[in-house]
Design a protein around this motif. Structure first.
Motif, PDB file in Angstrom:
ATOM      1  N   ILE A  15      15.513   8.961  40.271  1.00  0.00           N
ATOM      2  CA  ILE A  15      15.413   9.736  39.032  1.00  0.00           C
ATOM      3  C   ILE A  15      16.786   9.873  38.389  1.00  0.00           C
ATOM      4  O   ILE A  15      16.934   9.783  37.176  1.00  0.00           O
ATOM      5  CB  ILE A  15      14.778  11.119  39.309  1.00  0.00           C
ATOM      6  CG1 ILE A  15      13.256  10.963  39.399  1.00  0.00           C
ATOM      7  CG2 ILE A  15      15.159  12.124  38.222  1.00  0.00           C
ATOM      8  CD1 ILE A  15      12.517  12.233  39.744  1.00  0.00           C
ATOM      9  N   ARG A  19      16.703   8.575  34.629  1.00  0.00           N
ATOM     10  CA  ARG A  19      16.672   9.603  33.583  1.00  0.00           C
ATOM     11  C   ARG A  19      17.644   9.308  32.449  1.00  0.00           C
ATOM     12  O   ARG A  19      17.430   9.735  31.321  1.00  0.00           O
ATOM     13  CB  ARG A  19      16.933  11.002  34.162  1.00  0.00           C
ATOM     14  CG  ARG A  19      18.343  11.195  34.697  1.00  0.00           C
ATOM     15  CD  ARG A  19      18.519  12.570  35.312  1.00  0.00           C
ATOM     16  NE  ARG A  19      18.516  13.610  34.283  1.00  0.00           N
ATOM     17  CZ  ARG A  19      18.654  14.908  34.542  1.00  0.00           C
ATOM     18  NH1 ARG A  19      18.780  15.311  35.790  1.00  0.00           N
ATOM     19  NH2 ARG A  19      18.643  15.790  33.567  1.00  0.00           N
ATOM     20  N   CYS A  30      15.036  16.096  29.165  1.00  0.00           N
ATOM     21  CA  CYS A  30      14.374  16.305  30.453  1.00  0.00           C
ATOM     22  C   CYS A  30      13.945  17.758  30.527  1.00  0.00           C
ATOM     23  O   CYS A  30      14.738  18.664  30.298  1.00  0.00           O
ATOM     24  CB  CYS A  30      15.315  15.970  31.599  1.00  0.00           C
ATOM     25  SG  CYS A  30      14.568  16.205  33.217  1.00  0.00           S
ATOM     26  N   ILE A  33      13.180  19.090  36.736  1.00  0.00           N
ATOM     27  CA  ILE A  33      12.994  18.259  37.926  1.00  0.00           C
ATOM     28  C   ILE A  33      12.424  19.147  39.010  1.00  0.00           C
ATOM     29  O   ILE A  33      12.850  20.286  39.173  1.00  0.00           O
ATOM     30  CB  ILE A  33      14.339  17.631  38.352  1.00  0.00           C
ATOM     31  CG1 ILE A  33      14.768  16.632  37.267  1.00  0.00           C
ATOM     32  CG2 ILE A  33      14.238  16.951  39.714  1.00  0.00           C
ATOM     33  CD1 ILE A  33      16.014  15.864  37.560  1.00  0.00           C
ATOM     34  N   ARG A  42       9.727  13.570  44.132  1.00  0.00           N
ATOM     35  CA  ARG A  42      10.495  14.384  43.213  1.00  0.00           C
ATOM     36  C   ARG A  42      10.058  13.920  41.836  1.00  0.00           C
ATOM     37  O   ARG A  42       9.885  12.718  41.612  1.00  0.00           O
ATOM     38  CB  ARG A  42      11.984  14.089  43.423  1.00  0.00           C
ATOM     39  CG  ARG A  42      12.916  15.231  43.081  1.00  0.00           C
ATOM     40  CD  ARG A  42      14.238  15.043  43.822  1.00  0.00           C
ATOM     41  NE  ARG A  42      15.039  13.995  43.190  1.00  0.00           N
ATOM     42  CZ  ARG A  42      16.047  14.239  42.344  1.00  0.00           C
ATOM     43  NH1 ARG A  42      16.385  15.467  42.041  1.00  0.00           N
ATOM     44  NH2 ARG A  42      16.740  13.250  41.817  1.00  0.00           N
ATOM     45  N   THR A  43       9.841  14.848  40.928  1.00  0.00           N
ATOM     46  CA  THR A  43       9.350  14.473  39.601  1.00  0.00           C
ATOM     47  C   THR A  43      10.329  14.967  38.535  1.00  0.00           C
ATOM     48  O   THR A  43      11.009  15.976  38.717  1.00  0.00           O
ATOM     49  CB  THR A  43       7.973  15.108  39.299  1.00  0.00           C
ATOM     50  OG1 THR A  43       8.116  16.532  39.249  1.00  0.00           O
ATOM     51  CG2 THR A  43       6.952  14.744  40.361  1.00  0.00           C
ATOM     52  N   ALA A  44      10.372  14.224  37.432  1.00  0.00           N
ATOM     53  CA  ALA A  44      11.120  14.667  36.257  1.00  0.00           C
ATOM     54  C   ALA A  44      10.198  14.487  35.062  1.00  0.00           C
ATOM     55  O   ALA A  44       9.555  13.436  34.916  1.00  0.00           O
ATOM     56  CB  ALA A  44      12.391  13.847  36.074  1.00  0.00           C
ATOM     57  N   LEU A  55       8.458  10.965  35.716  1.00  0.00           N
ATOM     58  CA  LEU A  55       9.107  10.029  36.635  1.00  0.00           C
ATOM     59  C   LEU A  55       8.843  10.497  38.059  1.00  0.00           C
ATOM     60  O   LEU A  55       8.886  11.695  38.350  1.00  0.00           O
ATOM     61  CB  LEU A  55      10.621   9.970  36.377  1.00  0.00           C
ATOM     62  CG  LEU A  55      11.068   9.542  34.981  1.00  0.00           C
ATOM     63  CD1 LEU A  55      12.594   9.427  34.936  1.00  0.00           C
ATOM     64  CD2 LEU A  55      10.419   8.227  34.568  1.00  0.00           C
ATOM     65  N   GLU A  57       9.868   9.858  42.065  1.00  0.00           N
ATOM     66  CA  GLU A  57      10.776   9.249  43.046  1.00  0.00           C
ATOM     67  C   GLU A  57      10.320   9.692  44.433  1.00  0.00           C
ATOM     68  O   GLU A  57      10.130  10.896  44.656  1.00  0.00           O
ATOM     69  CB  GLU A  57      12.203   9.771  42.766  1.00  0.00           C
ATOM     70  CG  GLU A  57      13.231   9.383  43.796  1.00  0.00           C
ATOM     71  CD  GLU A  57      14.513  10.207  43.640  1.00  0.00           C
ATOM     72  OE1 GLU A  57      15.170  10.132  42.594  1.00  0.00           O
ATOM     73  OE2 GLU A  57      14.836  10.947  44.578  1.00  0.00           O
TER      74      GLU A  57
END
Ligand code: CO
Length: 133
Positions: A15, A19, A30, A33, A42-44, A55, A57
């Motif tokens: 990420i 990003r 953004c 996160i 893990r998200t964004a 996103l 990861e």
């Protein structure tokens, strides 16, 4: 009932690296996160009007997203439909012969209730239903 496309999920290795494209090249802020333990990711999130980009990861080698990256590399991972009732959406999918990844909703990013349909029964697209809190 499905209301709209909520977000597109995109699998990335990092990420922190990905990003920059969304922030600097596309100019999208953004929104935050967050680690989602239930899915070992893990998200964004980024906003594009009313639709979001998520996103993803992996945070562990046995994360579903780690397996996806191994098999397909980075790229579009899922499409998420916003619904006002995940359970009835799942029941409808079950009746329609779809293979469900989750029989009951799990906790997704932002505390949303989410559930996935298997891409083998959705013409190749991992499909998420998500219901805001
Ligand atoms: Co999602």
């Amino acid at each position: 009932m499905i209301k709209k496309i909520d977000h597109l999920g995109i699998a990335v290795k990092s990420i922190d690296e990905a990003r920059r494209f969304y922030e600097e090249v596309l100019g999208l802020p953004c929104e935050g996160i967050e680690e989602v333990r239930s899915q070992k990711v893990r998200t964004a999130f980024f906003s594009v009007g009313e639709v979001h980009i998520e996103l993803l990861e992996p945070t562990a080698d046995d994360s579903p997203v780690a397996k996806f990256l191994e098999k397909n590399g980075e790229g579009i991972h899922h499409i998420a439909y916003r619904t006002d009732d995940v359970e009835s959406q799942l029941a409808r999918a079950r009746e329609g012969g779809c293979r469900l990844v989750h029989e009951t909703p799990i906790q997704g990013a932002g505390g949303k209730r989410v559930a996935f349909l298997h891409p083998k029964s959705t013409f190749g697209v991992l499909t998420e239903f998500c219901e805001p809190q």
